[in-house]
Design an enzyme around this catalytic site. Structure first.
Site, mmCIF file in Angstrom:
data_model
loop_
_atom_site.group_PDB
_atom_site.id
_atom_site.type_symbol
_atom_site.label_atom_id
_atom_site.label_comp_id
_atom_site.label_asym_id
_atom_site.label_seq_id
_atom_site.Cartn_x
_atom_site.Cartn_y
_atom_site.Cartn_z
ATOM 1 N N SER A 15 -1.504 4.103 8.008
ATOM 2 C CA SER A 15 -0.338 3.602 7.268
ATOM 3 C C SER A 15 -0.295 4.239 5.890
ATOM 4 O O SER A 15 -1.333 4.605 5.327
ATOM 5 C CB SER A 15 -0.449 2.083 7.088
ATOM 6 O OG SER A 15 0.536 1.620 6.186
ATOM 7 N N TYR B 270 -5.548 -5.070 4.377
ATOM 8 C CA TYR B 270 -4.774 -4.176 5.266
ATOM 9 C C TYR B 270 -4.903 -2.734 4.778
ATOM 10 O O TYR B 270 -5.216 -1.829 5.551
ATOM 11 C CB TYR B 270 -3.309 -4.622 5.285
ATOM 12 C CG TYR B 270 -2.412 -3.785 6.163
ATOM 13 C CD1 TYR B 270 -2.352 -4.002 7.542
ATOM 14 C CD2 TYR B 270 -1.612 -2.770 5.627
ATOM 15 C CE1 TYR B 270 -1.521 -3.239 8.355
ATOM 16 C CE2 TYR B 270 -0.778 -2.005 6.430
ATOM 17 C CZ TYR B 270 -0.732 -2.231 7.792
ATOM 18 O OH TYR B 270 0.093 -1.472 8.594
#
Ligand code: NDP
Length: 240
Positions: free
Chosen positions: A138, A151
């Site tokens: 990501s 995350y």
């Protein structure tokens, strides 16, 4: 790699980016093994794909899942050529509000399961002298902001792991790479909005899942001598 009749495993295929990757690679002629937990969604996808597919409904964090995926591919199609480790979840929270059990589940799904799968398929690919591993990370791997540190940290770790695995397997004929999408319109993105993650108006319109799928296909279709080690694919409006 010409994708016609290649056997490719896709995790997290029941929605979003994984589903789009399945559609893209099936249209390119690949035979797929698709996996996620929602059986009905997987079945609907399998029924709508132009090419052959097998499905496994299982939690990706179960330590036996990567091995079961490998067995299914060998049993059904006789070989495996690539794995796309895409399944992931998004959990955010401040020091005060973080749900620690949900956070630990994210560690299992977003990192532990990807690493296990990379090793299970890495061993098989090394043995056969060919194969490709693509891990979906990501843009968050490169950003710092409050409430999404775990995350981001997991995606950052995944980038570093993937890069090291690429170097380790380079002489074995195995290609390893990562793709880091920016904000992409999927169920996770909806969840990010409701969790109050820093999804900003100037990052819209976000990418569509099909944009990531095109890039994954591009990575796989490189000639054997070329390996796209890393892609950072962001919305044209992304300003971070
Ligand atoms: P979705 O929520 O649409 O898809 C997530 C997929 O992961 C689903 O198929 C889900 O299937 C599967 N999954 C989740 N938990 C598990 C589990 N425990 N076991 C098995 N499968 C599981 O989100 P995206 O398509 O957006 O996410 C795909 C990847 O892209 C993730 O790794 C995410 O971090 C990454 N990403 C997404 C971005 C975005 O803005 N959307 C940006 C950057 C990266 P099921 O629930 O049926 O099990």
């Amino acid at each position: 790699m010409n994708l016609q009749d290649k056997v490719i495993i896709i995790t997290g295929a029941s929605s979003g980016i994984g589903e789009a990757i399945a559609r893209e690679l099936s249209a390119a002629g690949a035979k797929l093994v698709i996996t996620a937990r929602r059986q009905e969604r997987l079945q609907t996808l399998a029924d709508s794909l132009p090419g052959e597919s097998a499905l496994l409904c299982a939690p990706i964090e179960d330590s036996s899942t990567p091995g079961r995926l490998l067995e299914l591919a060998l049993e059904r199609f006789g070989r495996v050529d690539a794995v796309i480790n895409n399944a992931g979840i998004f959990v955010a929270g401040s020091v005060d509000t973080m749900d620690l059990d949900a956070m630990s589940q994210m560690v299992r799904v977003n990192f532990d399961a990807v690493v296990r799968s990379s090793y299970v398929f890495g061993r098989e690919f090394k043995r056969q002298g060919s194969g490709a591993i693509i891990n979906v990370s990501s843009i968050a791997a490169y950003l710092s902001s409050s409430s999404v540190g775990v995350y981001s940290g997991l995606k950052h770790a995944l980038e570093i792991f993937t890069s090291n695995l690429r170097v380790e397997l380079a002489k074995s004929g195995v290609r390893v790479g990562s793709i880091a999408p920016g904000t992409t319109e999927t169920e996770i993105f909806d969840h990010m909005r409701t969790e109050g993650a820093p999804v900003r108006a100037d990052q819209t319109p976000p990418l569509e899942a099909a944009d990531i799928a095109h890039a994954v296909r591009f990575m796989l279709e490189q000639p054997d001598r070329a390996n796209i080690a890393k892609i950072l694919l962001v919305s044209a409006k992304e300003s971070v």
